[in-house]
Motif scaffolding. Structure first.
Motif: not given
Lengths: 312, 287, 238
Positions: B75-101
């Motif tokens: 949940w925190l990962s959403d709040i800190i990382v993904f939530k501020p990036m709503r509206g970005h394209g799937p590829v951007t979020l995907l790269v972010v999620s790989i970085a996060l993992t």
């Protein structure tokens, strides 16, 4: 120290070739590739095995590695050409892992985790040991320049224009009558060929390759380079590759100051640093430090910029 | 012999099913493949390890605590990382999620190093029945996976929050128009899925070993199951998990077992070729 | 006349940087129907989406029952008694008909069964197809689900974006009858319609929009008689 710098510059060169290749595939056409490590490994093992096991001269083996890369890239692209970009990410990532698994498990051929020792080096007998690293660096930079030149040529060509049209909106591109599929496969294959060549250069440089080098992490470094530099901009990613290497190498020196960290922890910190930076850059400068110059193609009469740029 | 492979396949499927369901649910509301699931699962396994081995709690309590903690981390990962990036394209979020993992995995490496670990549980002889060998842990895994499947089904079908999750995944704008606070629904989805990833970490730690790459090694089979079932469809994900789980084990008949991860990928490749939307998924209208 | 239940004053809104609607002012009264007509691209839908909170207004005020709702998000607007039926993507395709109606009752689950019975009374087919996924319904049936959902609360204001779009002539007639029926219970209805003549016939007030502005506001009957209006906006449809 200068030997160290030359070695670093050589590594930056590998990164640059990979980044130029990724920029062709993703930055210009929007085709996502997370299997960079796979193509890189394929090139490295192709050239390595051809010289070690098949006895080819290195001058033939290295170009052959690029050809293998092109063939593999064309295959992957043909298989997944109709996929949505996020699915393409999964497929290419899986491809990279598959190549690594093969390198790991087919140890009768690849020597598996023991690593493949490669003796052959291009032009090795023409130079002495101290000048050879400089010669190798020059070769790597020549390939960087070649890749850069080809990528720029493609970018400026009519094909490059239609590629960017594909990236912005592939439905539009189809309506415009562009041969979308063929261009996509071509560009993906050319990019994969660069990656294969980079792999070959790497293999004969380190002279000992093992599967653990080709972890998916490589993809992240290269994505980082392209994203930092600015997707679509070939100049920007040269900068990006340099910055990523500076972070990777710079953090190595942290060990000299912080002595309670062992090598393992240091390398972990390095990865965390890269990851955090990547997230921050995507958040604050999604178009990179050197954004691609705005490119316009047949805009709709209603006006308004394309959706891809709407994010800011 | 073949019955044994069948049983192994079921265990494998049971391991993949809960995270595949969670991945699918998350994809449904977020619309991008979250590669951070590997990091989440590893975090879950090490959280349970900390509670069980380092704090000495019983395994069951450790599992529950690990699920709660992982749910919170996710949940925190959403709040800190993904939530501020709503509206970005799937590829951007995907790269972010790989970085996060990678970040999660390496934080764990710093704390626990790459050493292989296990839970503090008494060794029990496997049960043997008609020549088939199965451990008590594996039986627990199957039972828990079934429980998760049933619980998720009940949640989605019969509770208000479950229906709101489906409504939000289906049509977020309309959900808002009907008065659903989609922000809360999305937050709950992250929490719920996080708990499932935590559980997966515990179960995988029971069946395999606890190490920093634990979650990463499961990522491709999980994707395969979710895509096979039609990404975004939790019921499909269950079905997909059974098929991928079985396929991975049955390939042992023809390929060395070290190629298991490759099987997941091959399934994805073949499947996406034949049916770009998966088995039960519905084609999405492309904008 | 009593104070308007919905009062929109000088509202500007749009996507991206530019405004699509400029200083729009209009009213809807309890128990009455107001209709916005105008050519395609005039900004009619934008007005209604802005009131519903799907789009945030830039300036101006939107007052419902004496309370300012301008600037609220869609779910908050819904909780203030405003029920909006979008034109497109207005059902949850993966949910069954009954589940859709349950989502309609999200903000107010009191009297659920009574309201469900009322919606079933208005649209008997929704009872027959209760367990069908909304995505598998015909276009007309989907429109009923969308409408029914909006009636699962007792809204003060009902916003309809092109309720007759995509319906057969018979269905259009039926839809307008239903709108009138619902309106008779005291709800204020504001709708946007292409089908201008039919819509104005059941309306009390009419607004004519062009290029993002309200260019004419009058009695519905007067608008129907207005030659300029019929020539410009009604003629093609008659």
């Amino acid at each position: 120290m200068s030997a160290y710098l030359i070695s670093m510059a050589t590594y930056v060169g590998f990164f640059m070739i990979l980044a130029i290749a990724l920029n062709l595939q993703w930055g210009m056409t929007g085709m996502v590739n997370f299997g960079i490590a796979g193509f890189y490994a394929l090139g490295a093992y192709s050239s390595g095995l051809l010289t070690v096991k098949a006895g080819w001269p290195v001058g033939f083996a290295m170009p052959a590695a690029a050809v293998v890369g092109i063939a593999a890239g064309a295959l992957v692209a043909l298989l997944s050409i109709r996929l949505r970009e996020d699915f393409l990410a999964i497929v290419t990532l899986g491809f990279g892992e598959l190549i690594r698994l093969i390198a790991l498990n087919e140890d009768e051929i690849t020597e598996g985790p023991r690593g493949l020792k490669i003796d052959a080096r291009p032009f090795a007998d023409m130079f002495d040991r101290t000048t050879y690293p400089i010669v190798y660096l020059a070769m790597v930079l020549a390939v960087v320049a070649l890749a850069f030149f080809i990528a720029e040529r493609i970018r400026r060509s009519p094909m490059g224009r239609s590629l960017r049209a594909i990236r912005e909106d592939d439905v539009v591109a189809e309506v415009l009558g562009k041969n979308v599929l063929r261009h996509r496969v071509q560009v993906f294959a050319i990019g994969a060929g660069f990656m294969g060549a980079a792999g070959a250069l790497y293999a004969h440089y380190v002279q000992n390759i093992s599967p653990e080098v080709f972890m998916p992490m490589v993809a992240i470094f290269i994505w980082m380079s392209v994203i930092v530099g600015g997707a679509g901009n070939n100049w920007g990613l040269l900068l990006g590759a340099g910055i990523v290497m500076a972070i990777l190498e710079g953090s190595r020196f942290m060990g000299d100051f912080i002595d309670f960290l062992d090598a393992e922890k240091l390398s972990a910190i390095r990865v965390i640093l890269i990851g955090v930076l990547l997230i921050i850059i995507l958040r604050v400068r999604p178009r990179g430090l050197m954004p691609e110059p705005r490119f316009r193609y047949g805009r709709s009469p209603g006006g308004g910029s394309s959706t891809a740029d709407a994010q800011s | 012999m073949n019955m044994q492979l069948f049983v192994n396949g079921i265990v494998n499927a049971a391991l993949i099913a809960p995270p595949a369901i969670a991945f699918s649910l998350l994809f449904g509301v977020m619309r991008f493949p979250n590669f951070a699931i590997g990091g989440y699962i590893t975090a879950g396994a090490f959280a349970a390890y900390a509670f069980n081995v380092q704090l000495g709690l019983p395994l069951l309590a450790s599992a529950v605590a690990a699920m709660a903690l992982t749910g919170f981390i996710v949940w925190l990962s959403d709040i800190i990382v993904f939530k501020p990036m709503r509206g970005h394209g799937p590829v951007t979020l995907l790269v972010v999620s790989i970085a996060l993992t990678l970040i999660l995995e390496h934080i764990i490496r710093i704390i626990y190093s790459a050493e292989v670990r296990g839970f503090d549980i008494p060794l029990q002889r496997p049960v043997k029945f008609a020549g088939i060998r199965i451990t008590y842990e594996q039986m627990d895994i199957i039972a828990l996976a079934l429980a998760v499947a049933v619980a998720t089904h009940l949640l989605l079908r019969f509770t208000n929050i479950g229906k709101a999750m489906r409504a939000t995944a289906d049509n977020p704008v309309l959900a808002e128009v009907r008065g659903i606070n989609t922000g809360l629904v999305i937050g709950f989805t992250w929490l719920f899925c996080g708990a499932l990833f935590g559980l997966t970490g515990v179960l995988a730690g029971l069946d395999l070993v606890i190490e920093p790459l634990l979650g990463w090694n499961l990522t491709i089979p999980i994707f395969a199951a979710a895509i096979l079932g039609g990404i975004g469809s939790p019921y499909g994900a269950m079905l997909g998990a059974v098929m991928v789980g079985m396929a991975e084990e049955l390939t042992v008949l023809v390929l060395p077992s070290s190629y298991k991860v490759g099987v997941g990928f091959m399934i994805i490749a073949v499947l996406l070729l034949a049916r770009p939307h998966g088995l039960l998924g519905q084609p999405e209208i492309r904008k | 006349m009593a104070d308007a239940l919905l009062k929109v004053t000088d509202v500007c809104a749009g996507y991206g940087r530019g405004d699509i609607i400029h200083e729009v002012s209009l009213e809807a009264h309890a128990g009455q129907i107001a209709t916005i007509i105008g050519p395609n691209g005039a900004g009619k839908s934008t007005v209604i989406k802005t009131i519903a909170g799907v789009l945030r207004r830039r300036t101006g005020s939107i007052i419902v029952d004496g309370q300012e709702i301008g600037g609220l998000g869609a779910s908050d607007v819904a909780r203030r008694g405003v029920s909006f039926v979008p034109q497109e993507a207005n059902v949850f395709r993966q949910l069954t008909v009954t589940e859709n109606l349950q989502m309609g009752a999200w903000t107010d689950r009191a009297n659920y069964s009574e309201r469900l019975a009322r919606v079933h009374g208005l649209f008997p087919v929704l009872k027959e197809r209760a367990t069908t996924r909304a995505g598998n319904l015909s276009g007309g049936q989907r429109q009923m689900v969308a409408f029914g959902m909006a009636l699962m609360v007792d809204p003060q204001v009902l916003l309809l974006d092109e309720p007759s779009a995509g319906l057969s002539p018979v269905m259009v007639e039926q839809m307008f009858d239903t709108v009138r029926e619902v309106n008779a219970t005291g709800i204020a209805v504001l709708m946007v319609e292409q089908n201008a003549i039919q819509a104005l016939r059941i309306s009390h007030h009419g607004y004519v929009m062009a290029a993002g502005q309200i260019v004419l506001a009058d009695n519905a009957a007067n608008l129907l008689d207005n030659e300029e209006v019929s020539e410009l906006y009604l003629g093609t449809r008659a």
